[in-house]
Motif scaffolding. Structure first.
Motif, PDB file in Angstrom:
ATOM      1  N   PHE A  86       0.859  -1.191   0.000  1.00 56.59           N
ATOM      2  CA  PHE A  86       0.000   0.000   0.000  1.00 56.59           C
ATOM      3  C   PHE A  86       0.892   1.238   0.000  1.00 56.59           C
ATOM      4  CE2 PHE A  86      -2.960   3.146   1.722  1.00 56.59           C
ATOM      5  CZ  PHE A  86      -4.171   2.771   1.160  1.00 56.59           C
ATOM      6  N   PRO A  87       0.609   2.237  -0.864  1.00 52.72           N
ATOM      7  CA  PRO A  87       1.500   3.401  -0.974  1.00 52.72           C
ATOM      8  C   PRO A  87       1.614   4.168   0.347  1.00 52.72           C
ATOM      9  CG  PRO A  87      -0.077   3.346  -2.791  1.00 52.72           C
ATOM     10  CD  PRO A  87      -0.530   2.314  -1.799  1.00 52.72           C
ATOM     11  N   GLU A  88       2.834   4.417   0.751  1.00 47.03           N
ATOM     12  CA  GLU A  88       3.078   5.132   2.006  1.00 47.03           C
ATOM     13  C   GLU A  88       2.410   6.503   2.017  1.00 47.03           C
ATOM     14  OE1 GLU A  88       4.365   6.085   5.770  1.00 47.03           O
ATOM     15  OE2 GLU A  88       4.526   4.128   4.789  1.00 47.03           O
ATOM     16  N   GLU A  89       2.411   7.168   0.855  1.00 47.67           N
ATOM     17  CA  GLU A  89       1.836   8.512   0.793  1.00 47.67           C
ATOM     18  C   GLU A  89       0.314   8.500   0.906  1.00 47.67           C
ATOM     19  OE1 GLU A  89       2.666   7.223  -3.528  1.00 47.67           O
ATOM     20  OE2 GLU A  89       3.599   7.015  -1.539  1.00 47.67           O
ATOM     21  N   HIS A  90      -0.292   7.326   0.861  1.00 51.05           N
ATOM     22  CA  HIS A  90      -1.739   7.222   1.027  1.00 51.05           C
ATOM     23  C   HIS A  90      -2.133   6.949   2.476  1.00 51.05           C
ATOM     24  CE1 HIS A  90      -2.817   6.347  -3.470  1.00 51.05           C
ATOM     25  NE2 HIS A  90      -1.878   7.271  -3.346  1.00 51.05           N
ATOM     26  N   LEU A  91      -1.130   6.854   3.350  1.00 55.09           N
ATOM     27  CA  LEU A  91      -1.358   6.672   4.783  1.00 55.09           C
ATOM     28  C   LEU A  91      -1.112   8.012   5.468  1.00 55.09           C
ATOM     29  CD1 LEU A  91       0.558   3.311   5.284  1.00 55.09           C
ATOM     30  CD2 LEU A  91      -1.911   3.611   5.367  1.00 55.09           C
ATOM     31  N   ILE A  92      -2.157   8.598   5.989  1.00 53.38           N
ATOM     32  CA  ILE A  92      -2.063   9.959   6.518  1.00 53.38           C
ATOM     33  C   ILE A  92      -2.254   9.948   8.031  1.00 53.38           C
ATOM     34  CG2 ILE A  92      -3.023  12.293   6.412  1.00 53.38           C
ATOM     35  CD1 ILE A  92      -4.231  11.365   3.621  1.00 53.38           C
TER      36      ILE A  92
END
Length: 200
Positions: A86-92
């Protein structure tokens, strides 16, 4: 809403494994809704996502433009380990009420019931949802249909159909909000499945 206090509260809950809301898999009503979506390019947000089984399901079904926001680091760390691609930048890591972006779909799953049920907070919830939705974007998911106890500490906090519609009305148009027919057994007859839409 105080970010520092809320982060400390939720971090402690995860650290002490006081996560009774966590069912360990995507909830049936949301899974059923996702299964009928055709456009896998839509930008999706799940606020207060926790362990985010719905986000994992979406991602594995090809919805690669899915984002998670949570105020606590613990569930995001657990999600990283569980869904390594899962893309790290999609985890906020952040406060939903301070978030700034726009989405075509926002999924509600035990988030509304998680913060103190003041009039100000509940109004701000729908106001923020409207701000984060693109024109014609939808807020879809589950809201508890249980009484408010008057207790400002014990979560989940309840609500009812008329109340949700009233809070949403200044910001979003009601598409549907009805008793959920396919709730998981522990939540049977205690949930509403709803769709609200941004029309401007």
């Amino acid at each position: 809403m105080n970010t520092k206090e809320e982060r400390a509260y939720w971090s402690k809950r995860y650290q002490e494994r006081l996560t009774g809301w966590d069912i360990g898999y995507p909830s049936t009503p949301i899974k059923s809704y996702v299964d009928q979506l055709e456009d896998k390019q839509i930008k999706i947000l799940i606020p207060g996502a926790g362990n985010a089984y719905e986000a994992e399901y979406l991602f594995k079904q090809g919805f690669k433009n899915t984002y998670i926001i949570d105020i606590a680091e613990e569930p995001l760390s657990a999600f990283r380990k569980r869904v390594a691609d899962f893309p790290e930048e999609h985890l906020i890591l952040g406060n939903f009420f301070e978030h700034a972006d726009q989405y075509e779909l926002i999924i509600e799953q035990t988030f509304f019931c998680s913060f103190p049920p003041t009039h100000e907070n509940r109004d701000l919830y729908f106001k923020t949802m409207a701000k984060l939705l693109q024109p014609s974007g939808k807020l879809v998911g589950l809201w508890f249909d249980i009484p408010l106890s008057g207790d400002m500490i014990k979560r989940p906090f309840g609500g009812n159909r008329a109340m949700y519609i009233d809070f949403a009305k200044p910001y979003l148009s009601l598409v549907s909000l009805e008793p959920c027919y396919n709730s998981i057994p522990p939540r049977a007859n205690k949930e509403l499945f709803g769709i609200f839409q941004k029309t401007d």
